[in-house]
Design a protein around this motif. Sequence first.
Motif, PDB file in Angstrom:
ATOM      1  N   PRO A   1       0.817  -1.217   0.000  1.00 16.98           N
ATOM      2  CA  PRO A   1       0.000   0.000   0.000  1.00 16.98           C
ATOM      3  C   PRO A   1       0.850   1.265   0.000  1.00 16.98           C
ATOM      4  O   PRO A   1       1.925   1.312   0.580  1.00 16.98           O
ATOM      5  N   GLY A   2       0.345   2.296  -0.665  1.00 15.68           N
ATOM      6  CA  GLY A   2       1.036   3.569  -0.703  1.00 15.68           C
ATOM      7  C   GLY A   2       0.696   4.422   0.501  1.00 15.68           C
ATOM      8  O   GLY A   2      -0.176   4.087   1.303  1.00 15.68           O
ATOM      9  N   PRO A   3       1.391   5.562   0.661  1.00 17.42           N
ATOM     10  CA  PRO A   3       1.167   6.429   1.820  1.00 17.42           C
ATOM     11  C   PRO A   3      -0.285   6.844   1.988  1.00 17.42           C
ATOM     12  O   PRO A   3      -0.765   7.000   3.113  1.00 17.42           O
ATOM     13  N   ASP A   4      -0.992   7.024   0.874  1.00 21.92           N
ATOM     14  CA  ASP A   4      -2.385   7.446   0.957  1.00 21.92           C
ATOM     15  C   ASP A   4      -3.245   6.430   1.688  1.00 21.92           C
ATOM     16  O   ASP A   4      -4.271   6.782   2.268  1.00 21.92           O
ATOM     17  N   ARG A   5      -2.845   5.149   1.645  1.00 21.65           N
ATOM     18  CA  ARG A   5      -3.608   4.115   2.315  1.00 21.65           C
ATOM     19  C   ARG A   5      -3.021   3.754   3.676  1.00 21.65           C
ATOM     20  O   ARG A   5      -3.687   3.129   4.493  1.00 21.65           O
ATOM     21  N   ILE A   6      -1.759   4.111   3.895  1.00 23.80           N
ATOM     22  CA  ILE A   6      -1.092   3.761   5.151  1.00 23.80           C
ATOM     23  C   ILE A   6      -1.427   4.761   6.249  1.00 23.80           C
ATOM     24  O   ILE A   6      -1.801   4.386   7.365  1.00 23.80           O
ATOM     25  N   VAL A   7      -1.280   6.046   5.954  1.00 15.59           N
ATOM     26  CA  VAL A   7      -1.551   7.076   6.957  1.00 15.59           C
ATOM     27  C   VAL A   7      -3.055   7.143   7.183  1.00 15.59           C
ATOM     28  O   VAL A   7      -3.828   7.359   6.245  1.00 15.59           O
ATOM     29  N   SER A   8      -3.471   6.958   8.418  1.00 12.94           N
ATOM     30  CA  SER A   8      -4.895   6.858   8.729  1.00 12.94           C
ATOM     31  C   SER A   8      -5.646   8.117   8.308  1.00 12.94           C
ATOM     32  O   SER A   8      -5.295   9.221   8.737  1.00 12.94           O
ATOM     33  N   PRO A   9      -6.677   7.983   7.464  1.00 12.81           N
ATOM     34  CA  PRO A   9      -7.448   9.165   7.067  1.00 12.81           C
ATOM     35  C   PRO A   9      -8.229   9.778   8.225  1.00 12.81           C
ATOM     36  O   PRO A   9      -8.645  10.933   8.147  1.00 12.81           O
ATOM     37  N   ASP A  10      -8.439   9.008   9.288  1.00 14.79           N
ATOM     38  CA  ASP A  10      -9.124   9.538  10.465  1.00 14.79           C
ATOM     39  C   ASP A  10      -8.188  10.334  11.378  1.00 14.79           C
ATOM     40  O   ASP A  10      -8.655  10.957  12.335  1.00 14.79           O
ATOM     41  N   SER A  11      -6.888  10.302  11.107  1.00 14.28           N
ATOM     42  CA  SER A  11      -5.930  10.906  12.037  1.00 14.28           C
ATOM     43  C   SER A  11      -5.919  12.425  11.916  1.00 14.28           C
ATOM     44  O   SER A  11      -6.057  12.995  10.828  1.00 14.28           O
ATOM     45  N   LEU A  12      -5.728  13.081  13.049  1.00 16.18           N
ATOM     46  CA  LEU A  12      -5.674  14.543  13.083  1.00 16.18           C
ATOM     47  C   LEU A  12      -4.504  15.059  12.257  1.00 16.18           C
ATOM     48  O   LEU A  12      -4.635  16.031  11.508  1.00 16.18           O
TER      49      LEU A  12
ATOM     50  N   CYS B   1     -10.566  24.275   1.751  1.00  9.61           N
ATOM     51  CA  CYS B   1     -10.666  22.825   1.950  1.00  9.61           C
ATOM     52  C   CYS B   1     -11.973  22.253   1.424  1.00  9.61           C
ATOM     53  O   CYS B   1     -12.492  21.266   1.954  1.00  9.61           O
ATOM     54  N   ALA B   2     -12.494  22.867   0.370  1.00  7.23           N
ATOM     55  CA  ALA B   2     -13.789  22.443  -0.153  1.00  7.23           C
ATOM     56  C   ALA B   2     -13.770  21.019  -0.694  1.00  7.23           C
ATOM     57  O   ALA B   2     -14.822  20.397  -0.836  1.00  7.23           O
ATOM     58  N   ASP B   3     -12.578  20.486  -0.997  1.00  3.62           N
ATOM     59  CA  ASP B   3     -12.504  19.139  -1.559  1.00  3.62           C
ATOM     60  C   ASP B   3     -12.275  18.068  -0.495  1.00  3.62           C
ATOM     61  O   ASP B   3     -12.218  16.878  -0.825  1.00  3.62           O
ATOM     62  N   LEU B   4     -12.157  18.450   0.768  1.00  3.05           N
ATOM     63  CA  LEU B   4     -11.893  17.483   1.836  1.00  3.05           C
ATOM     64  C   LEU B   4     -13.227  16.948   2.365  1.00  3.05           C
ATOM     65  O   LEU B   4     -13.726  17.373   3.405  1.00  3.05           O
ATOM     66  N   GLY B   5     -13.778  15.999   1.630  1.00  2.00           N
ATOM     67  CA  GLY B   5     -15.097  15.478   1.964  1.00  2.00           C
ATOM     68  C   GLY B   5     -15.092  14.131   2.658  1.00  2.00           C
ATOM     69  O   GLY B   5     -16.141  13.495   2.763  1.00  2.00           O
ATOM     70  N   TYR B   6     -13.915  13.692   3.129  1.00  2.00           N
ATOM     71  CA  TYR B   6     -13.848  12.381   3.783  1.00  2.00           C
ATOM     72  C   TYR B   6     -14.735  12.339   5.025  1.00  2.00           C
ATOM     73  O   TYR B   6     -14.678  13.233   5.874  1.00  2.00           O
ATOM     74  N   GLN B   7     -15.548  11.303   5.129  1.00  2.00           N
ATOM     75  CA  GLN B   7     -16.401  11.116   6.296  1.00  2.00           C
ATOM     76  C   GLN B   7     -15.681  10.232   7.310  1.00  2.00           C
ATOM     77  O   GLN B   7     -15.283   9.107   6.968  1.00  2.00           O
ATOM     78  N   PRO B   8     -15.460  10.688   8.531  1.00  2.00           N
ATOM     79  CA  PRO B   8     -14.810   9.852   9.540  1.00  2.00           C
ATOM     80  C   PRO B   8     -15.522   8.510   9.683  1.00  2.00           C
ATOM     81  O   PRO B   8     -16.732   8.400   9.487  1.00  2.00           O
ATOM     82  N   MET B   9     -14.743   7.481  10.028  1.00  5.01           N
ATOM     83  CA  MET B   9     -15.289   6.122  10.084  1.00  5.01           C
ATOM     84  C   MET B   9     -16.485   6.039  11.034  1.00  5.01           C
ATOM     85  O   MET B   9     -17.455   5.331  10.767  1.00  5.01           O
TER      86      MET B   9
END
Length: 468
Positions: free
Chosen positions: A13-24, A41-49
């Motif tokens: 896996p690449g860094p995009d999948r390794i670094v937790s998207p939920d992390s501050l 940050c209009a493109d940051l639409g990730y929904q926390p788990m």
Amino acid sequence: MQEWLAASGSGIPGPDRIVSPDSLGRVLLSVASRALRGEDCADLGYQPMLARFRGAPEAVRRAAVARAGGRAAVPVPHAGEIDAERIARWVVDHYPPRWYPGMVLGSPHGGAVHLAIALGVPWLPSAFEVSVHWPGGSVDNPLGALAHGARIAARLIAGNPEVAVRQVHDPASRGVLAGSTVSLMVRWQQLPEAYRRFLGSRLAPGAPVLLLRDARTWPVLDSGAGHTFQLGAAAGALQPADFRPGSELLGQVLRHTGGNCAQWDPPGVSSPQGYAEHGVEPGFEASLRDWVQGTGSPIHRILFPRPGALSAATADVYRGWLREAGKSGNRCVVECGRLIDPWQVVRAGLVPYWCENAAEGSVVGAEWWLAGSAPFSSVDVLPEPPGMHSPGVASLPQWLAVASFGRRRRAVDRTAARGYPITPVPTRHATEVLRGQPYDLPTPPPLRVVDALAALRDSGSPQGLLVC
């Protein structure tokens, strides 16, 4: 597993999948790099788990979130293939390739990012967070979490001897995810080579370097070989004593997360105090000092005993910076957790106060700072719902009390409040709210480091902030 193989041709896996998207830290890196490019940050639409499956009954939702968290985490076989140097290259690649009049490094904190943007410089984290799948795990099994995390950490450190791993088992802040994954803070023990190259090619000659360190402590169990373990988190709402068997607050947490209080058997109850999960490794600071010695760049350390001290000092710095530029500095925004957009804050001429999370202590800190500050004409509040019911989480009336310090405008964001505390919202929601603020252009010229340090000393010293 098929998703991982499809996403990374080699199977690693690449860094995009390794670094937790939920992390501050990941969110702060994203917002800081966008602000330096003049973007919001209009493109940051990730929904926390923890925001997933909201329409399901609670028991069904917990099980679904746990399964989804396990699938999204790094698979155990891949944990030993994580390349920390590759992560460092991914971090610096976020920033535009140009000369910068300084650098800010260290612990993840919204105030540090706001300070970096006012200075016009990047923010580089001293660690990154990884979530690894824990098959058969349970929120009420800290001994099992320790054993599983130690095995993973040993493999990770074997491939990356320049890092240390801090494992955090905290059902109070991670909810059911603490039973399907283990959370590892991978902390560099020396300046990564990618950081050295970035500083050498992007830091203007003689420009200063600021190292910000979270100085909070927490009981830490050292399992050896670079792996340490802590029950609970300094960034959470509970205290170390709350994680002992028989604790009423712990019982509430475990009931909310589907755990069993009777099974809770913590390791290392009498563990000695150490720097908490967001601390900076001593070797990282030492190697940074060694690097700047030969460059002529000064290095300044900023140590904060609690996040609110840096938040208050940074807000005071912003108010002075705005007023020096001929602006009023009388409009305040209280951000929380991932609800942050530094570019929109600067564009609107707002004074930002950042709460680490929705814990009562964070909100009380904002109240005390507002009570001791010259009045603001408006106070807008963006409370981040934690995604679960948990003891120690601030109530909506407490957030309303924060907003009440505005003389003419007192606003708590309705969307965040509507689903509070269960339904988190993405970072882009902060952008949508702040876009509604009146423009206050032109933006002030970049803040000088010498002025920022003087203001931090003046405002932060009474609160325990150490600038040296």
